[in-house]
Design a protein around this motif. Sequence first.
Motif, PDB file in Angstrom:
ATOM      1  N   SER A   1       0.835  -1.203   0.000  1.00  7.20           N
ATOM      2  CA  SER A   1       0.000   0.000   0.000  1.00  7.20           C
ATOM      3  C   SER A   1       0.870   1.254   0.000  1.00  7.20           C
ATOM      4  O   SER A   1       1.995   1.234   0.510  1.00  7.20           O
ATOM      5  CB  SER A   1      -0.933   0.005   1.212  1.00  7.20           C
ATOM      6  N   PRO A   2       0.373   2.356  -0.542  1.00 10.00           N
ATOM      7  CA  PRO A   2       1.168   3.590  -0.598  1.00 10.00           C
ATOM      8  C   PRO A   2       1.579   4.095   0.789  1.00 10.00           C
ATOM      9  O   PRO A   2       2.652   4.666   0.943  1.00 10.00           O
ATOM     10  CB  PRO A   2       0.243   4.595  -1.279  1.00 10.00           C
ATOM     11  N   GLU A   3       0.757   3.858   1.810  1.00 10.38           N
ATOM     12  CA  GLU A   3       1.076   4.342   3.160  1.00 10.38           C
ATOM     13  C   GLU A   3       2.347   3.694   3.707  1.00 10.38           C
ATOM     14  O   GLU A   3       3.054   4.282   4.503  1.00 10.38           O
ATOM     15  CB  GLU A   3      -0.082   4.057   4.133  1.00 10.38           C
ATOM     16  N   MET A   4       2.613   2.467   3.301  1.00 11.96           N
ATOM     17  CA  MET A   4       3.787   1.754   3.818  1.00 11.96           C
ATOM     18  C   MET A   4       5.075   2.145   3.094  1.00 11.96           C
ATOM     19  O   MET A   4       6.145   1.766   3.514  1.00 11.96           O
ATOM     20  CB  MET A   4       3.573   0.238   3.730  1.00 11.96           C
ATOM     21  N   ARG A   5       4.982   2.894   2.023  1.00 14.83           N
ATOM     22  CA  ARG A   5       6.146   3.426   1.311  1.00 14.83           C
ATOM     23  C   ARG A   5       7.234   2.368   1.087  1.00 14.83           C
ATOM     24  O   ARG A   5       8.373   2.532   1.510  1.00 14.83           O
ATOM     25  CB  ARG A   5       6.702   4.623   2.068  1.00 14.83           C
ATOM     26  N   VAL A   6       6.874   1.293   0.447  1.00 11.75           N
ATOM     27  CA  VAL A   6       7.835   0.221   0.211  1.00 11.75           C
ATOM     28  C   VAL A   6       8.917   0.703  -0.736  1.00 11.75           C
ATOM     29  O   VAL A   6       8.639   1.167  -1.832  1.00 11.75           O
ATOM     30  CB  VAL A   6       7.135  -1.039  -0.346  1.00 11.75           C
ATOM     31  N   ILE A   7      10.136   0.596  -0.273  1.00 16.03           N
ATOM     32  CA  ILE A   7      11.307   0.971  -1.066  1.00 16.03           C
ATOM     33  C   ILE A   7      12.026  -0.319  -1.428  1.00 16.03           C
ATOM     34  O   ILE A   7      12.398  -1.093  -0.544  1.00 16.03           O
ATOM     35  CB  ILE A   7      12.237   1.902  -0.260  1.00 16.03           C
ATOM     36  N   LYS A   8      12.205  -0.552  -2.693  1.00 15.74           N
ATOM     37  CA  LYS A   8      12.834  -1.786  -3.149  1.00 15.74           C
ATOM     38  C   LYS A   8      14.357  -1.647  -3.036  1.00 15.74           C
ATOM     39  O   LYS A   8      15.051  -1.342  -3.986  1.00 15.74           O
ATOM     40  CB  LYS A   8      12.349  -2.134  -4.550  1.00 15.74           C
ATOM     41  N   ALA A   9      14.815  -1.877  -1.796  1.00 19.84           N
ATOM     42  CA  ALA A   9      16.207  -1.645  -1.435  1.00 19.84           C
ATOM     43  C   ALA A   9      17.120  -2.830  -1.700  1.00 19.84           C
ATOM     44  O   ALA A   9      18.312  -2.759  -1.437  1.00 19.84           O
ATOM     45  CB  ALA A   9      16.297  -1.267   0.048  1.00 19.84           C
ATOM     46  N   GLY A  10      16.567  -3.931  -2.206  1.00 19.90           N
ATOM     47  CA  GLY A  10      17.395  -5.099  -2.475  1.00 19.90           C
ATOM     48  C   GLY A  10      17.922  -5.717  -1.192  1.00 19.90           C
ATOM     49  O   GLY A  10      17.340  -5.555  -0.123  1.00 19.90           O
ATOM     50  N   PHE A  11      19.054  -6.423  -1.306  1.00 14.47           N
ATOM     51  CA  PHE A  11      19.652  -7.055  -0.122  1.00 14.47           C
ATOM     52  C   PHE A  11      21.140  -7.267  -0.349  1.00 14.47           C
ATOM     53  O   PHE A  11      21.661  -7.046  -1.439  1.00 14.47           O
ATOM     54  CB  PHE A  11      18.942  -8.378   0.212  1.00 14.47           C
ATOM     55  N   ARG A  12      21.814  -7.706   0.718  1.00 16.85           N
ATOM     56  CA  ARG A  12      23.254  -7.968   0.660  1.00 16.85           C
ATOM     57  C   ARG A  12      23.492  -9.438   0.967  1.00 16.85           C
ATOM     58  O   ARG A  12      23.058  -9.935   2.007  1.00 16.85           O
ATOM     59  CB  ARG A  12      23.990  -7.107   1.688  1.00 16.85           C
ATOM     60  N   TYR A  13      24.175 -10.138   0.066  1.00 16.26           N
ATOM     61  CA  TYR A  13      24.559 -11.519   0.314  1.00 16.26           C
ATOM     62  C   TYR A  13      25.614 -11.576   1.415  1.00 16.26           C
ATOM     63  O   TYR A  13      26.317 -10.588   1.663  1.00 16.26           O
ATOM     64  CB  TYR A  13      25.153 -12.162  -0.949  1.00 16.26           C
ATOM     65  N   TYR A  14      25.768 -12.729   2.027  1.00 15.06           N
ATOM     66  CA  TYR A  14      26.761 -12.917   3.086  1.00 15.06           C
ATOM     67  C   TYR A  14      28.192 -12.700   2.603  1.00 15.06           C
ATOM     68  O   TYR A  14      29.073 -12.375   3.378  1.00 15.06           O
ATOM     69  CB  TYR A  14      26.626 -14.299   3.731  1.00 15.06           C
ATOM     70  N   ASP A  15      28.421 -12.818   1.285  1.00 19.67           N
ATOM     71  CA  ASP A  15      29.772 -12.625   0.744  1.00 19.67           C
ATOM     72  C   ASP A  15      30.061 -11.167   0.371  1.00 19.67           C
ATOM     73  O   ASP A  15      31.104 -10.852  -0.189  1.00 19.67           O
ATOM     74  CB  ASP A  15      30.004 -13.530  -0.462  1.00 19.67           C
ATOM     75  N   GLY A  16      29.119 -10.267   0.673  1.00 20.31           N
ATOM     76  CA  GLY A  16      29.333  -8.844   0.441  1.00 20.31           C
ATOM     77  C   GLY A  16      28.790  -8.307  -0.871  1.00 20.31           C
ATOM     78  O   GLY A  16      28.872  -7.112  -1.131  1.00 20.31           O
ATOM     79  N   LYS A  17      28.225  -9.164  -1.711  1.00 24.20           N
ATOM     80  CA  LYS A  17      27.647  -8.705  -2.977  1.00 24.20           C
ATOM     81  C   LYS A  17      26.214  -8.249  -2.745  1.00 24.20           C
ATOM     82  O   LYS A  17      25.504  -8.796  -1.910  1.00 24.20           O
ATOM     83  CB  LYS A  17      27.687  -9.817  -4.015  1.00 24.20           C
ATOM     84  N   TYR A  18      25.804  -7.250  -3.504  1.00 25.62           N
ATOM     85  CA  TYR A  18      24.455  -6.686  -3.387  1.00 25.62           C
ATOM     86  C   TYR A  18      23.618  -7.083  -4.589  1.00 25.62           C
ATOM     87  O   TYR A  18      24.145  -7.264  -5.687  1.00 25.62           O
ATOM     88  CB  TYR A  18      24.529  -5.160  -3.275  1.00 25.62           C
ATOM     89  N   ALA A  19      22.298  -7.190  -4.369  1.00 30.21           N
ATOM     90  CA  ALA A  19      21.411  -7.585  -5.464  1.00 30.21           C
ATOM     91  C   ALA A  19      20.025  -6.973  -5.285  1.00 30.21           C
ATOM     92  O   ALA A  19      19.613  -6.658  -4.172  1.00 30.21           O
ATOM     93  CB  ALA A  19      21.286  -9.109  -5.500  1.00 30.21           C
ATOM     94  N   ASP A  20      19.333  -6.818  -6.391  1.00 29.41           N
ATOM     95  CA  ASP A  20      17.904  -6.503  -6.461  1.00 29.41           C
ATOM     96  C   ASP A  20      17.481  -5.081  -6.089  1.00 29.41           C
ATOM     97  O   ASP A  20      16.303  -4.847  -5.840  1.00 29.41           O
ATOM     98  CB  ASP A  20      17.088  -7.490  -5.624  1.00 29.41           C
ATOM     99  N   GLU A  21      18.395  -4.107  -6.097  1.00 31.18           N
ATOM    100  CA  GLU A  21      17.948  -2.733  -5.863  1.00 31.18           C
ATOM    101  C   GLU A  21      16.948  -2.363  -6.955  1.00 31.18           C
ATOM    102  O   GLU A  21      17.134  -2.684  -8.121  1.00 31.18           O
ATOM    103  CB  GLU A  21      19.129  -1.757  -5.887  1.00 31.18           C
ATOM    104  N   ASN A  22      15.885  -1.700  -6.575  1.00 30.64           N
ATOM    105  CA  ASN A  22      14.782  -1.304  -7.457  1.00 30.64           C
ATOM    106  C   ASN A  22      13.990  -2.488  -8.011  1.00 30.64           C
ATOM    107  O   ASN A  22      13.114  -2.292  -8.848  1.00 30.64           O
ATOM    108  CB  ASN A  22      15.258  -0.424  -8.621  1.00 30.64           C
ATOM    109  N   ALA A  23      14.290  -3.703  -7.563  1.00 27.91           N
ATOM    110  CA  ALA A  23      13.571  -4.881  -8.052  1.00 27.91           C
ATOM    111  C   ALA A  23      12.746  -5.544  -6.948  1.00 27.91           C
ATOM    112  O   ALA A  23      11.620  -5.942  -7.183  1.00 27.91           O
ATOM    113  CB  ALA A  23      14.545  -5.889  -8.646  1.00 27.91           C
ATOM    114  N   THR A  24      13.320  -5.676  -5.757  1.00 31.52           N
ATOM    115  CA  THR A  24      12.594  -6.302  -4.652  1.00 31.52           C
ATOM    116  C   THR A  24      12.825  -5.547  -3.354  1.00 31.52           C
ATOM    117  O   THR A  24      13.833  -4.856  -3.177  1.00 31.52           O
ATOM    118  CB  THR A  24      13.024  -7.767  -4.408  1.00 31.52           C
ATOM    119  N   ALA A  25      11.863  -5.705  -2.462  1.00 26.00           N
ATOM    120  CA  ALA A  25      12.003  -5.230  -1.084  1.00 26.00           C
ATOM    121  C   ALA A  25      11.967  -6.477  -0.214  1.00 26.00           C
ATOM    122  O   ALA A  25      11.092  -7.328  -0.378  1.00 26.00           O
ATOM    123  CB  ALA A  25      10.858  -4.297  -0.715  1.00 26.00           C
ATOM    124  N   SER A  26      12.929  -6.613   0.684  1.00 25.14           N
ATOM    125  CA  SER A  26      12.977  -7.768   1.579  1.00 25.14           C
ATOM    126  C   SER A  26      13.048  -7.264   3.016  1.00 25.14           C
ATOM    127  O   SER A  26      13.816  -6.343   3.310  1.00 25.14           O
ATOM    128  CB  SER A  26      14.210  -8.625   1.284  1.00 25.14           C
TER     129      SER A  26
END
Length: 179
Positions: free
Chosen positions: A112-137
């Motif tokens: 919902s718009p009130e929750m302002r979900v930002i698709k910030a992606g995530f960081r793998y345990y090895d230091g690599k980042y993934a999914d910015e603008n694709a998923t919110a976790s």
Amino acid sequence: MKKKTLVTVAYFMAAMLFVACEKADTCKFDETSGVLSCVEKSYKTVKVGETVWMAENLMRFDLGGESFCYNDTLKNCYSLGALYPHKVAMEICPEGWMLPSKADFEKVKMASPEMRVIKAGFRYYDGKYADENATASFWTADVYDDSRATLVRINANNEVVYENFNKSIATSVRCIRKN
């Protein structure tokens, strides 16, 4: 002379971080305005039933070095929120607030718009980042086994999926306050 100035600045910044950490749990919640004011920033909130949700991703820094900014860029923490492994997520919410359970997430419409979900992606345990603008976790307080915990993922189609993921990846956090 420059080296001494840099060392002084570094000590000053470290002292400020310790002061901010010490006062980190002195957040004040104003029910009338729906704002949770903390040292690091003020967070908008949304009330769902008897539960108050942060409507923004948490952006607190863990001095143990286990909070991360997407792509290790500080400005991403300000725009996306910080990313935390599960162990830190379980402890980083302000005093009186907590990490939501899977059942808590099931009662709220995260897309919902009130929750302002930002698709910030995530960081793998090895230091690599993934999914910015694709998923919110988002981590939940639910633990699946010794190495995995439950997270909520909102994909590109705004579908909500629950997954059991390795606790060492770093994802976004939303905190809740129950009345």
